[in-house]
Scaffold this motif. Structure first.
Motif, PDB file in Angstrom:
ATOM      1  N   LEU A   1     -18.062  18.638  12.474  1.00 27.75           N
ATOM      2  CA  LEU A   1     -17.034  18.267  11.506  1.00 27.75           C
ATOM      3  C   LEU A   1     -17.708  18.209  10.148  1.00 27.75           C
ATOM      4  O   LEU A   1     -18.678  17.484   9.946  1.00 27.75           O
ATOM      5  CB  LEU A   1     -16.403  16.927  11.872  1.00 27.75           C
ATOM      6  CG  LEU A   1     -15.587  16.939  13.155  1.00 27.75           C
ATOM      7  CD1 LEU A   1     -15.029  15.561  13.450  1.00 27.75           C
ATOM      8  CD2 LEU A   1     -14.469  17.961  13.086  1.00 27.75           C
ATOM      9  N   VAL A   2     -17.217  19.013   9.224  1.00 30.36           N
ATOM     10  CA  VAL A   2     -17.858  19.190   7.922  1.00 30.36           C
ATOM     11  C   VAL A   2     -17.052  18.468   6.849  1.00 30.36           C
ATOM     12  O   VAL A   2     -15.874  18.769   6.653  1.00 30.36           O
ATOM     13  CB  VAL A   2     -17.953  20.692   7.581  1.00 30.36           C
ATOM     14  CG1 VAL A   2     -18.538  20.896   6.210  1.00 30.36           C
ATOM     15  CG2 VAL A   2     -18.760  21.421   8.637  1.00 30.36           C
ATOM     16  N   PRO A   3     -17.664  17.512   6.143  1.00 30.63           N
ATOM     17  CA  PRO A   3     -16.962  16.862   5.034  1.00 30.63           C
ATOM     18  C   PRO A   3     -17.061  17.700   3.768  1.00 30.63           C
ATOM     19  O   PRO A   3     -18.038  18.409   3.542  1.00 30.63           O
ATOM     20  CB  PRO A   3     -17.717  15.538   4.879  1.00 30.63           C
ATOM     21  CG  PRO A   3     -19.101  15.843   5.359  1.00 30.63           C
ATOM     22  CD  PRO A   3     -18.954  16.903   6.425  1.00 30.63           C
ATOM     23  N   SER A   4     -16.037  17.620   2.935  1.00 32.59           N
ATOM     24  CA  SER A   4     -16.058  18.312   1.649  1.00 32.59           C
ATOM     25  C   SER A   4     -15.171  17.558   0.670  1.00 32.59           C
ATOM     26  O   SER A   4     -14.352  16.729   1.062  1.00 32.59           O
ATOM     27  CB  SER A   4     -15.578  19.764   1.790  1.00 32.59           C
ATOM     28  OG  SER A   4     -14.240  19.793   2.209  1.00 32.59           O
ATOM     29  N   VAL A   5     -15.362  17.825  -0.600  1.00 32.73           N
ATOM     30  CA  VAL A   5     -14.508  17.266  -1.654  1.00 32.73           C
ATOM     31  C   VAL A   5     -13.860  18.428  -2.377  1.00 32.73           C
ATOM     32  O   VAL A   5     -14.405  19.529  -2.423  1.00 32.73           O
ATOM     33  CB  VAL A   5     -15.296  16.374  -2.641  1.00 32.73           C
ATOM     34  CG1 VAL A   5     -15.813  15.134  -1.955  1.00 32.73           C
ATOM     35  CG2 VAL A   5     -16.429  17.139  -3.287  1.00 32.73           C
ATOM     36  N   GLY A   6     -12.675  18.181  -2.928  1.00 30.04           N
ATOM     37  CA  GLY A   6     -11.998  19.290  -3.580  1.00 30.04           C
ATOM     38  C   GLY A   6     -10.932  18.848  -4.554  1.00 30.04           C
ATOM     39  O   GLY A   6     -10.667  17.658  -4.737  1.00 30.04           O
ATOM     40  N   ILE A   7     -10.329  19.848  -5.166  1.00 28.94           N
ATOM     41  CA  ILE A   7      -9.200  19.661  -6.072  1.00 28.94           C
ATOM     42  C   ILE A   7      -8.052  20.473  -5.505  1.00 28.94           C
ATOM     43  O   ILE A   7      -8.214  21.647  -5.179  1.00 28.94           O
ATOM     44  CB  ILE A   7      -9.542  20.124  -7.489  1.00 28.94           C
ATOM     45  CG1 ILE A   7     -10.670  19.262  -8.055  1.00 28.94           C
ATOM     46  CG2 ILE A   7      -8.302  20.053  -8.385  1.00 28.94           C
ATOM     47  CD1 ILE A   7     -11.175  19.711  -9.391  1.00 28.94           C
ATOM     48  N   LYS A   8      -6.902  19.832  -5.352  1.00 30.60           N
ATOM     49  CA  LYS A   8      -5.755  20.467  -4.724  1.00 30.60           C
ATOM     50  C   LYS A   8      -4.599  20.528  -5.717  1.00 30.60           C
ATOM     51  O   LYS A   8      -4.248  19.541  -6.335  1.00 30.60           O
ATOM     52  CB  LYS A   8      -5.349  19.661  -3.494  1.00 30.60           C
ATOM     53  CG  LYS A   8      -4.357  20.345  -2.617  1.00 30.60           C
ATOM     54  CD  LYS A   8      -4.081  19.546  -1.361  1.00 30.60           C
ATOM     55  CE  LYS A   8      -5.250  19.353  -0.471  1.00 30.60           C
ATOM     56  NZ  LYS A   8      -5.563  20.409   0.448  1.00 30.60           N
ATOM     57  N   LEU A   9      -4.020  21.719  -5.856  1.00 34.18           N
ATOM     58  CA  LEU A   9      -2.829  21.930  -6.674  1.00 34.18           C
ATOM     59  C   LEU A   9      -1.667  22.111  -5.714  1.00 34.18           C
ATOM     60  O   LEU A   9      -1.730  22.954  -4.824  1.00 34.18           O
ATOM     61  CB  LEU A   9      -2.995  23.163  -7.558  1.00 34.18           C
ATOM     62  CG  LEU A   9      -1.836  23.492  -8.487  1.00 34.18           C
ATOM     63  CD1 LEU A   9      -1.632  22.377  -9.502  1.00 34.18           C
ATOM     64  CD2 LEU A   9      -2.085  24.804  -9.189  1.00 34.18           C
ATOM     65  N   CYS A  10      -0.603  21.308  -5.878  1.00 31.04           N
ATOM     66  CA  CYS A  10       0.495  21.286  -4.904  1.00 31.04           C
ATOM     67  C   CYS A  10       1.846  21.360  -5.589  1.00 31.04           C
ATOM     68  O   CYS A  10       1.988  21.036  -6.771  1.00 31.04           O
ATOM     69  CB  CYS A  10       0.470  19.977  -4.108  1.00 31.04           C
ATOM     70  SG  CYS A  10      -1.015  19.721  -3.162  1.00 31.04           S
ATOM     71  N   TYR A  11       2.836  21.749  -4.797  1.00 33.26           N
ATOM     72  CA  TYR A  11       4.230  21.627  -5.205  1.00 33.26           C
ATOM     73  C   TYR A  11       4.874  20.623  -4.265  1.00 33.26           C
ATOM     74  O   TYR A  11       4.721  20.693  -3.051  1.00 33.26           O
ATOM     75  CB  TYR A  11       4.972  22.959  -5.141  1.00 33.26           C
ATOM     76  CG  TYR A  11       6.375  22.822  -5.666  1.00 33.26           C
ATOM     77  CD1 TYR A  11       6.608  22.753  -7.037  1.00 33.26           C
ATOM     78  CD2 TYR A  11       7.439  22.697  -4.797  1.00 33.26           C
ATOM     79  CE1 TYR A  11       7.892  22.584  -7.528  1.00 33.26           C
ATOM     80  CE2 TYR A  11       8.732  22.528  -5.280  1.00 33.26           C
ATOM     81  CZ  TYR A  11       8.941  22.467  -6.648  1.00 33.26           C
ATOM     82  OH  TYR A  11      10.204  22.285  -7.135  1.00 33.26           O
ATOM     83  N   THR A  12       5.609  19.679  -4.839  1.00 30.18           N
ATOM     84  CA  THR A  12       6.196  18.575  -4.093  1.00 30.18           C
ATOM     85  C   THR A  12       7.670  18.809  -3.830  1.00 30.18           C
ATOM     86  O   THR A  12       8.415  19.185  -4.738  1.00 30.18           O
ATOM     87  CB  THR A  12       6.034  17.264  -4.893  1.00 30.18           C
ATOM     88  OG1 THR A  12       4.666  17.111  -5.225  1.00 30.18           O
ATOM     89  CG2 THR A  12       6.493  16.079  -4.106  1.00 30.18           C
TER      90      THR A  12
END
Length: 187
Positions: free
Chosen positions: A166-177
């Motif tokens: 299981l690999v942890p990562s950090v990120g930035i997510k662009l979403c439509y709600t």
């Protein structure tokens, strides 16, 4: 002008760029020239599609000239839980496309247009060569043999060579709600 309103729950779809900081490897290959095992590092960047649920504990109704009369939307901090069913740019050719362990949590800002931006912590499954295999074949000068026979490929399901991490990562997510309530009448 803004008015404070109650909380809401929304559904989202989005894209995440995630970064992992540890060392991971591609699927090992056997060189056709000298039959030696070759191991390469995988990239630390991944791009995933995501589905999720967003909780907004409170939101502001935005009353601006650009928003039609009788229509308004949220503008506020939100918290999200994500499931990442599809990987477009894989950090490794051993990364699974679909798995129940491809999850993430995020905190971000939700705009009244329906667009949201989240900073996320993600976790996903990745098959990796076992430590003994890496230690023995990292220099690229040895052949992999089983019962005296030189192997020309590797089976990713061979649990003697590979394990799932299981690999942890950090990120930035662009979403439509997709709000359950798409508009709230202004008063």
């Amino acid at each position: 002008r803004t008015d404070l309103r109650n909380s809401r729950i929304s559904f989202v779809i989005g894209m995440v760029t995630a970064w992992r900081s540890l060392k991971y490897y591609q699927r090992p290959i056997v060189s056709p020239i000298d039959n030696n095992v070759k191991l390469e590092r995988s990239q630390n960047f991944v791009l995933n599609a995501s589905l999720g649920i967003v909780y907004t504990p409170y939101y502001y109704i935005v009353k601006e000239p650009s928003v039609p009369e009788g229509m308004a939307g949220p503008k506020c901090w939100s918290f999200a839980a994500f499931f990442n069913p599809a990987t477009f740019v894989k950090g490794s050719n051993l990364q699974e496309d679909f798995g129940l362990s491809n999850l993430g949590l995020g905190v971000g800002w939700k705009f009244y247009s329906g667009i949201s931006v989240f900073i996320t912590g993600e976790i996903y499954s990745l098959k990796q060569p076992r430590k003994w295999f890496i230690d023995e074949f990292i220099d690229g000068t040895k052949k992999y043999t089983i019962a005296g026979n030189i192997q020309s490929s590797f089976d990713a399901n061979d649990n003697n060579v590979f394990r799932t991490k299981l690999v942890p990562s950090v990120g930035i997510k662009l979403c439509y709600t997709f709000d359950i309530i798409k508009s709230v009448p202004t008063q």
